[in-house]
Design a protein around this motif. Structure first.
Motif, PDB file in Angstrom:
ATOM      1  N   VAL A 403     -18.746   9.892  -0.824  1.00  0.00           N
ATOM      2  CA  VAL A 403     -18.469   8.865   0.193  1.00  0.00           C
ATOM      3  C   VAL A 403     -17.378   7.927  -0.293  1.00  0.00           C
ATOM      4  CG1 VAL A 403     -19.428   6.870   1.412  1.00  0.00           C
ATOM      5  CG2 VAL A 403     -20.774   8.956   1.207  1.00  0.00           C
ATOM      6  N   LEU A 404     -17.480   7.475  -1.546  1.00  0.00           N
ATOM      7  CA  LEU A 404     -16.458   6.590  -2.115  1.00  0.00           C
ATOM      8  C   LEU A 404     -15.092   7.270  -2.113  1.00  0.00           C
ATOM      9  CD1 LEU A 404     -18.459   5.273  -5.217  1.00  0.00           C
ATOM     10  CD2 LEU A 404     -18.049   4.063  -3.090  1.00  0.00           C
ATOM     11  N   LEU A 405     -15.074   8.542  -2.487  1.00  0.00           N
ATOM     12  CA  LEU A 405     -13.818   9.283  -2.538  1.00  0.00           C
ATOM     13  C   LEU A 405     -13.216   9.454  -1.153  1.00  0.00           C
ATOM     14  CD1 LEU A 405     -11.874  10.769  -4.405  1.00  0.00           C
ATOM     15  CD2 LEU A 405     -13.240  12.839  -4.078  1.00  0.00           C
ATOM     16  N   VAL A 406     -14.052   9.784  -0.163  1.00  0.00           N
ATOM     17  CA  VAL A 406     -13.566   9.976   1.212  1.00  0.00           C
ATOM     18  C   VAL A 406     -13.000   8.675   1.768  1.00  0.00           C
ATOM     19  CG1 VAL A 406     -14.304  10.427   3.588  1.00  0.00           C
ATOM     20  CG2 VAL A 406     -15.063  11.936   1.742  1.00  0.00           C
ATOM     21  N   VAL A 407     -13.691   7.563   1.537  1.00  0.00           N
ATOM     22  CA  VAL A 407     -13.190   6.268   2.016  1.00  0.00           C
ATOM     23  C   VAL A 407     -11.876   5.917   1.331  1.00  0.00           C
ATOM     24  CG1 VAL A 407     -13.648   3.780   2.097  1.00  0.00           C
ATOM     25  CG2 VAL A 407     -15.467   5.395   2.667  1.00  0.00           C
ATOM     26  N   ALA A 408     -11.777   6.193   0.022  1.00  0.00           N
ATOM     27  CA  ALA A 408     -10.530   5.906  -0.706  1.00  0.00           C
ATOM     28  C   ALA A 408      -9.366   6.710  -0.141  1.00  0.00           C
ATOM     29  CB  ALA A 408     -10.720   6.193  -2.193  1.00  0.00           C
ATOM     30  N   VAL A 409      -9.582   7.988   0.110  1.00  0.00           N
ATOM     31  CA  VAL A 409      -8.520   8.828   0.680  1.00  0.00           C
ATOM     32  C   VAL A 409      -8.166   8.354   2.094  1.00  0.00           C
ATOM     33  CG1 VAL A 409      -7.937  11.168   1.429  1.00  0.00           C
ATOM     34  CG2 VAL A 409      -9.124  10.827  -0.740  1.00  0.00           C
ATOM     35  N   ALA A 410      -9.170   7.959   2.871  1.00  0.00           N
ATOM     36  CA  ALA A 410      -8.905   7.441   4.215  1.00  0.00           C
ATOM     37  C   ALA A 410      -8.053   6.181   4.149  1.00  0.00           C
ATOM     38  CB  ALA A 410     -10.227   7.153   4.933  1.00  0.00           C
ATOM     39  N   ILE A 411      -8.332   5.317   3.174  1.00  0.00           N
ATOM     40  CA  ILE A 411      -7.537   4.093   2.999  1.00  0.00           C
ATOM     41  C   ILE A 411      -6.095   4.441   2.669  1.00  0.00           C
ATOM     42  CG2 ILE A 411      -7.192   2.090   1.484  1.00  0.00           C
ATOM     43  CD1 ILE A 411     -10.256   1.961   1.229  1.00  0.00           C
ATOM     44  N   LEU A 412      -5.906   5.457   1.832  1.00  0.00           N
ATOM     45  CA  LEU A 412      -4.545   5.867   1.458  1.00  0.00           C
ATOM     46  C   LEU A 412      -3.716   6.224   2.689  1.00  0.00           C
ATOM     47  CD1 LEU A 412      -2.320   6.800  -0.490  1.00  0.00           C
ATOM     48  CD2 LEU A 412      -3.549   8.979  -0.717  1.00  0.00           C
ATOM     49  N   PHE A 413      -4.306   6.998   3.598  1.00  0.00           N
ATOM     50  CA  PHE A 413      -3.545   7.483   4.749  1.00  0.00           C
ATOM     51  C   PHE A 413      -3.627   6.555   5.963  1.00  0.00           C
ATOM     52  CE2 PHE A 413      -4.290  11.366   2.281  1.00  0.00           C
ATOM     53  CZ  PHE A 413      -3.008  11.903   2.259  1.00  0.00           C
ATOM     54  N   ILE A 414      -4.566   5.603   5.955  1.00  0.00           N
ATOM     55  CA  ILE A 414      -4.691   4.655   7.076  1.00  0.00           C
ATOM     56  C   ILE A 414      -4.649   3.237   6.512  1.00  0.00           C
ATOM     57  CG2 ILE A 414      -6.015   4.037   9.140  1.00  0.00           C
ATOM     58  CD1 ILE A 414      -7.505   6.686   8.849  1.00  0.00           C
ATOM     59  N   PRO A 415      -3.466   2.677   6.271  1.00  0.00           N
ATOM     60  CA  PRO A 415      -3.351   1.341   5.674  1.00  0.00           C
ATOM     61  C   PRO A 415      -4.045   0.245   6.488  1.00  0.00           C
ATOM     62  CG  PRO A 415      -1.228   2.468   5.693  1.00  0.00           C
ATOM     63  CD  PRO A 415      -2.151   3.292   6.508  1.00  0.00           C
ATOM     64  N   GLY A 416      -4.181   0.455   7.784  1.00  0.00           N
ATOM     65  CA  GLY A 416      -4.807  -0.545   8.635  1.00  0.00           C
ATOM     66  C   GLY A 416      -6.239  -0.861   8.247  1.00  0.00           C
ATOM     67  N   LEU A 417      -6.909   0.075   7.568  1.00  0.00           N
ATOM     68  CA  LEU A 417      -8.266  -0.195   7.117  1.00  0.00           C
ATOM     69  C   LEU A 417      -8.306  -1.360   6.139  1.00  0.00           C
ATOM     70  CD1 LEU A 417      -9.561   3.468   6.539  1.00  0.00           C
ATOM     71  CD2 LEU A 417     -10.043   1.949   8.467  1.00  0.00           C
ATOM     72  N   VAL A 418      -7.214  -1.579   5.436  1.00  0.00           N
ATOM     73  CA  VAL A 418      -7.103  -2.710   4.511  1.00  0.00           C
ATOM     74  C   VAL A 418      -6.355  -3.876   5.145  1.00  0.00           C
ATOM     75  CG1 VAL A 418      -6.052  -3.484   2.340  1.00  0.00           C
ATOM     76  CG2 VAL A 418      -7.262  -1.304   2.425  1.00  0.00           C
ATOM     77  N   LEU A 419      -5.308  -3.571   5.882  1.00  0.00           N
ATOM     78  CA  LEU A 419      -4.372  -4.610   6.330  1.00  0.00           C
ATOM     79  C   LEU A 419      -4.712  -5.230   7.673  1.00  0.00           C
ATOM     80  CD1 LEU A 419      -1.027  -2.872   5.249  1.00  0.00           C
ATOM     81  CD2 LEU A 419      -2.333  -4.599   4.003  1.00  0.00           C
ATOM     82  N   TRP A 420      -5.576  -4.586   8.461  1.00  0.00           N
ATOM     83  CA  TRP A 420      -5.822  -5.080   9.815  1.00  0.00           C
ATOM     84  C   TRP A 420      -6.386  -6.502   9.829  1.00  0.00           C
ATOM     85  CZ3 TRP A 420     -10.320  -6.334  12.653  1.00  0.00           C
ATOM     86  CH2 TRP A 420     -10.087  -6.577  14.021  1.00  0.00           C
ATOM     87  N   VAL A 421      -7.387  -6.759   8.997  1.00  0.00           N
ATOM     88  CA  VAL A 421      -7.991  -8.105   8.958  1.00  0.00           C
ATOM     89  C   VAL A 421      -6.973  -9.111   8.427  1.00  0.00           C
ATOM     90  CG1 VAL A 421      -9.836  -9.520   7.993  1.00  0.00           C
ATOM     91  CG2 VAL A 421     -10.297  -7.150   8.628  1.00  0.00           C
TER      92      VAL A 421
END
Length: 426
Positions: A403-421
């Motif tokens: 789960v941690l790995l999948v979320v990390a990879v998702a963050i890599l390809f979807i910057p909005g998961l970090v930057l949206w807020v």
């Protein structure tokens, strides 16, 4: 390149021989200082200079605030509230464990504290109800990684210090990833609950009970909002926010919950000082190690042999993540941050990533080391509470680490998961 390999080889060998982390770092650094004929004054300067920082003063205050809240019995209230919200679903106490960690993350900011506090409250009831000990450990250890991701976060404060990034922006960047990890762990827990054939009865809580337990917890759950709002609004610095959290914890414990007794305060302060001392001596020793890496031009070596050698920036980033996960098997995440924060920051800039996006991604990647053997601190604490050997929990832990790995990879390809807020607030 040879000296860099020797430095890491010595460090890992000393850890395997059972030396404490701070001594392993110190001895391997001293050997390189002697081989390269660096002045011994470098060691003294970096030991004291590495922790002589107003920004790092936030760490002991957040640790103290968390200890005060735990002494105020807030862990029990958070668990009761989590049980009222999700205890009725398939997965029962596993869901409660994970959600409790998510709530507790907003108070302490430390995965080790999360594993200890939530583990002490949740592992014995899970075992008593019939969950296997290895499963209770896997749920507790994996959910403890949420502690340094959901704000406030000691790991983010450290990364901000070594890269001069905004603490407030790193805090907000970890909010959605932390929630996603919690939701992902709950999904895995629901699947594993059925796969293992658990058939435990759960009690449905009424709406009234949910409101009552929520009301009893609201005083503690207000703390992260006070901290984050204070930082992003410029009312106080991260260090001042730690002081504000400590003061709020005292007010809450003495006047609201009335569970904190004045006679217990000296012990609470001493425990916080002991924890702070462990963190600070590791940071101090890692400062020498980091300086040697700088003198050996490790940053340039990484850029030359990884970043420039791999044409695709995403593939290069995945390679860096893989190296950090590999090192995380032997080195604590806090040490990884001290050693590599500035190098990672430079690598992200060369690759063209937003610094906040790349920073949050790398902190989450480094945190995987806290739940992987043989050195994983959160895994070790959870196993100690459950009274099982470290190796007994590895197999069942794998889907939770995924789960941690999948979320990390998702963050890599979807910057909005970090930057949206961040974009929403700033």
């Amino acid at each position: 390149m040879g000296y860099v390999a020797l430095l890491f080889g010595l460090l890992i060998a000393l850890i395997f021989f059972g030396f404490p982390i701070y001594l392993s770092i110190c001895i391997s650094s001293l050997v390189l200082v002697w081989l390269l004929d660096y002045p011994l004054s470098l060691v003294i300067i970096k030991i004291f200079g590495g922790i002589d920082s107003f920004s790092l003063m936030a760490i002991p205050f957040f640790i103290l605030a968390g200890n005060i809240m735990m002494e105020s019995k807030i862990t029990d209230r958070i668990v009761d509230f989590s049980d009222a919200l999700v205890g009725r679903f398939k997965g029962g106490l596993g869901h409660v464990n994970i959600l409790s960690s998510m709530f507790f993350a907003g108070i302490q900011g430390s995965g080790v504290a999360d594993a200890s506090a939530i583990g002490m409250v949740m592992i014995p009831p899970m075992v008593k109800q019939g969950y296997d000990r290895d499963y209770a450990v896997a749920v507790t250890a994996s959910s403890s990684t949420i502690g340094p991701i959901i704000p406030p976060s000691i790991a983010m404060i450290m990364f901000a210090y070594y890269t001069e990034l905004s603490v407030g922006k790193l805090f907000l960047g970890g909010l959605i990833p932390g929630i996603l990890i919690g939701v992902g762990l709950m999904l895995v827990n629901a699947v594993m609950f059925r796969w293992r054939g658990y058939q435990f009865q759960s009690r449905k809580h009424t709406v009234k009970e949910i409101f009552i337990t929520g009301f009893r917890s609201i005083g503690a759950l207000m703390m992260p909002f006070i901290i984050i709002f204070g930082i992003i609004s410029g009312v106080f610095t991260p260090t001042e926010s730690g002081i504000a959290a400590t003061v709020y914890g005292l007010v809450y414990g003495l006047l609201i919950s009335r569970q904190l007794k004045l006679r217990r305060l000296p012990k609470v302060i001493i425990d916080a000082a002991n924890t702070t001392a462990v963190v600070m001596i590791i940071l101090a020793m890692a400062g020498i190690f980091s300086n040697i890496l700088t003198r050996l031009r490790f940053q340039q070596l990484l850029i030359q042999h990884v970043i420039l050698a791999i044409p695709d920036k995403y593939l290069a980033t995945l390679t860096i993540m893989g190296l950090l996960i590999l090192l995380g098997l032997f080195i604590d995440p806090a040490v990884l941050i001290v050693m590599f924060a500035s190098t990672i920051y430079a690598a992200g800039n060369v690759l063209g990533f937003d610094p906040i996006h790349f920073g949050v991604l790398m902190v989450i990647t480094m945190l995987m080391g806290a739940v992987t053997p043989p050195v994983g601190s959160m895994l070790f604490i959870s196993c100690s509470i459950a009274n099982i050997q470290l190796e007994e929990s590895v197999k069942i832990l794998l889907p939770f680490i995924l789960v941690l790995l999948v979320v990390a990879v998702a963050i890599l390809f979807i910057p909005g998961l970090v930057l949206w807020v961040n974009n929403l607030v700033f």
